[in-house]
Write an enzyme that holds these catalytic residues in place. Structure first.
Site, PDB file in Angstrom:
ATOM      1  N   GLU A 139       0.825  -1.203   0.000  1.00  0.00           N
ATOM      2  CA  GLU A 139       0.000   0.000   0.000  1.00  0.00           C
ATOM      3  C   GLU A 139       0.861   1.256   0.000  1.00  0.00           C
ATOM      4  OE1 GLU A 139      -1.965  -1.155   3.542  1.00  0.00           O
ATOM      5  OE2 GLU A 139      -0.482  -0.173   4.800  1.00  0.00           O
ATOM      6  N   CYS A 185       2.614  -2.399  15.220  1.00  0.00           N
ATOM      7  CA  CYS A 185       2.484  -2.097  13.788  1.00  0.00           C
ATOM      8  C   CYS A 185       1.757  -3.221  13.064  1.00  0.00           C
ATOM      9  CB  CYS A 185       3.893  -1.915  13.221  1.00  0.00           C
ATOM     10  SG  CYS A 185       3.975  -2.047  11.447  1.00  0.00           S
ATOM     11  N   CYS A 202       7.731  -5.068  14.906  1.00  0.00           N
ATOM     12  CA  CYS A 202       7.343  -4.072  15.923  1.00  0.00           C
ATOM     13  C   CYS A 202       5.897  -4.375  16.355  1.00  0.00           C
ATOM     14  CB  CYS A 202       7.433  -2.656  15.350  1.00  0.00           C
ATOM     15  SG  CYS A 202       9.036  -2.281  14.632  1.00  0.00           S
ATOM     16  N   CYS A 238       3.695   8.404   1.104  1.00  0.00           N
ATOM     17  CA  CYS A 238       4.329   7.396   1.960  1.00  0.00           C
ATOM     18  C   CYS A 238       4.271   6.060   1.219  1.00  0.00           C
ATOM     19  CB  CYS A 238       3.557   7.335   3.284  1.00  0.00           C
ATOM     20  SG  CYS A 238       4.121   6.038   4.365  1.00  0.00           S
ATOM     21  N   CYS A 280       0.571   2.280   9.110  1.00  0.00           N
ATOM     22  CA  CYS A 280       1.390   1.314   8.393  1.00  0.00           C
ATOM     23  C   CYS A 280       0.758  -0.082   8.290  1.00  0.00           C
ATOM     24  CB  CYS A 280       2.690   1.265   9.188  1.00  0.00           C
ATOM     25  SG  CYS A 280       3.838   0.078   8.741  1.00  0.00           S
ATOM     26  N   CYS A 309       6.846  -7.324   6.663  1.00  0.00           N
ATOM     27  CA  CYS A 309       8.070  -6.799   7.284  1.00  0.00           C
ATOM     28  C   CYS A 309       8.580  -7.814   8.304  1.00  0.00           C
ATOM     29  CB  CYS A 309       7.787  -5.472   7.977  1.00  0.00           C
ATOM     30  SG  CYS A 309       9.268  -4.743   8.719  1.00  0.00           S
TER      31      CYS A 309
HETATM   32  S1  SF4 Z   1       7.025  -0.203  12.112  1.00  0.00           S
HETATM   33 FE1  SF4 Z   1       6.151  -1.940  10.986  1.00  0.00          FE
HETATM   34  S2  SF4 Z   1       6.861  -1.750   8.899  1.00  0.00           S
HETATM   35 FE2  SF4 Z   1       8.136  -0.405  10.173  1.00  0.00          FE
HETATM   36  S3  SF4 Z   1       9.884  -1.700  10.703  1.00  0.00           S
HETATM   37 FE3  SF4 Z   1       8.408  -1.954  12.383  1.00  0.00          FE
HETATM   38  S4  SF4 Z   1       7.232  -3.775  11.776  1.00  0.00           S
HETATM   39 FE4  SF4 Z   1       8.312  -3.065   9.959  1.00  0.00          FE
END
Ligand code: SF4
Length: 353
Positions: A94, A128, A125, A114, A345, A121
């Site tokens: 996206e 997220c 995190c 963005c 995100c 990923c």
């Molecule tokens: S915030 Fe989300 S997209 Fe960014 S590095 Fe951490 S897990 Fe990955």
């Protein structure tokens, strides 16, 4: 699946080689480059500067549609548009366009895009949506470039342009370092899209070795680091990457970056109520960042279904900022954008599964 090369993956030199193979003169590569990056054409038929036979040959040799927009959402105020793209292997990514009204943003009228650097990923995190999804694959440089050209084309029809690009969508840009830099270089090409290096921002969780490499390359691209905690114990809990790149190692790399480039670093800080938004945390953060040319961008947490933390209230955010600034660390509290369209995100891609 289509094995033909994606046109946006080609460097100008690749385009020259292809044309040579097709028995065409070298200047045709410039014409195609201009069509792609200055006219925003993205189907062979649009290349009115080429003979029909060559347009057909290009259509046979190359893929033009490896990034299909399959869904978009506009925020209720019309200022944010999020697009979900399907890649040739059906992965979803996206990109989000955020418009800033000139009357409220110092007359700039910014159009900030963005974009994503990976499908999913690997950084995990916890707050997220993309991190909760896991890693699927790196995007090619062309898949990164094509997100920009999609929005550039859209804005062009409204007599507008993309003014800033942030690599802050799905993925960790420094985990896909080479493709990200190739995409930036291609978009920066003065014979093509000519997007200034200083208008890009890379946002990273802080892979120390890559920050050093980036520093050595002395690029004009801006660097933002997602920090979110001032102590390893706290950062370990929300950002697993901290176990390999702890705060000291990360900040050493940051000092190296500033020494090498004389450029300021932005630290991103998602304000989570009761977790990292207290005055005590702000004081610890200030002592960590003392002496480093930097700025803190604090933004109330974007809610995701997989994480129970809540956004800070306005009052705590203001106190956090005041505490940092009293200690000499500049701080801005940013608005959350596009909450009603899941513009945090990875949220649109997650909700599409
Ligand atoms: S915030 Fe989300 S997209 Fe960014 S590095 Fe951490 S897990 Fe990955």
């Amino acid at each position: 699946m289509n094995d033909k090369p994606f046109i946006y993956d080609l460097e100008h030199s690749d385009m020259m080689s292809l044309l040579e193979e097709l028995g065409e003169p070298a200047y045709r590569a410039d014409q195609i480059w201009q069509g792609l990056y200055q006219q925003y054409w993205n189907t062979p038929d649009e290349f009115s500067n080429l003979p029909k036979t060559l347009r057909e040959q290009l259509g046979q040799a190359l893929q033009f549609e490896a990034l299909k927009p399959i869904k978009y959402l506009d925020s209720s105020d019309g200022q944010t548009r999020k697009t979900l793209f399907q890649l040739h292997d059906k992965r979803l990514i996206e990109a989000v366009l955020m418009k800033y009204d000139p009357s409220t943003h110092k007359g700039q009228g910014r159009r900030t895009l963005c974009i994503s650097s990976q499908a999913g990923c690997a950084m995990g995190c916890v707050f997220c949506a993309t991190g909760q999804m896991g890693f699927m694959r790196h995007l090619t440089s062309g898949e990164i470039v094509a997100q920009v050209m999609y929005y550039a084309r859209m804005l062009h029809t409204e007599d507008e342009n993309v003014t800033n690009i942030v690599l802050m969508g799905m993925g960790e840009p420094f985990h896909n370092y080479d493709n990200v830099m190739a995409a930036i270089d291609r978009l920066n090409d003065s014979d093509g899209y000519n997007f200034g290096a200083r208008r890009f921002t890379i946002s990273t969780v802080g892979l120390a070795s890559k920050i050093r490499q980036f520093a050595d390359e002395k690029r004009q691209v801006n660097l933002a680091i997602s920090l979110h905690a001032a102590e390893d114990e706290e950062r370990d809990k929300i950002m697993p990457v901290n176990k390999r790149n702890n705060i000291s190692k990360l900040l050493e790399a940051c000092h190296y970056y500033v020494d090498q480039t004389s450029r300021r670093i932005t630290f991103e800080w998602a304000l989570i109520s009761g977790v990292n938004d207290t005055e005590e945390v702000a004081r610890k953060l200030a002592s960590r960042l003392k002496g480093l040319m930097c700025h803190v961008n604090a933004i109330p947490l974007n809610p995701t279904t997989g994480y129970e933390g809540h956004a800070t209230n306005r009052q705590s955010a203001a106190k956090f900022k005041a505490t940092l600034e009293q200690a000499g660390i500049p701080c801005t509290i940013r608005m959350r954008r596009g909450i009603d369209i899941q513009a945090g995100c990875g949220q649109l891609a997650v909700s599409s599964f």
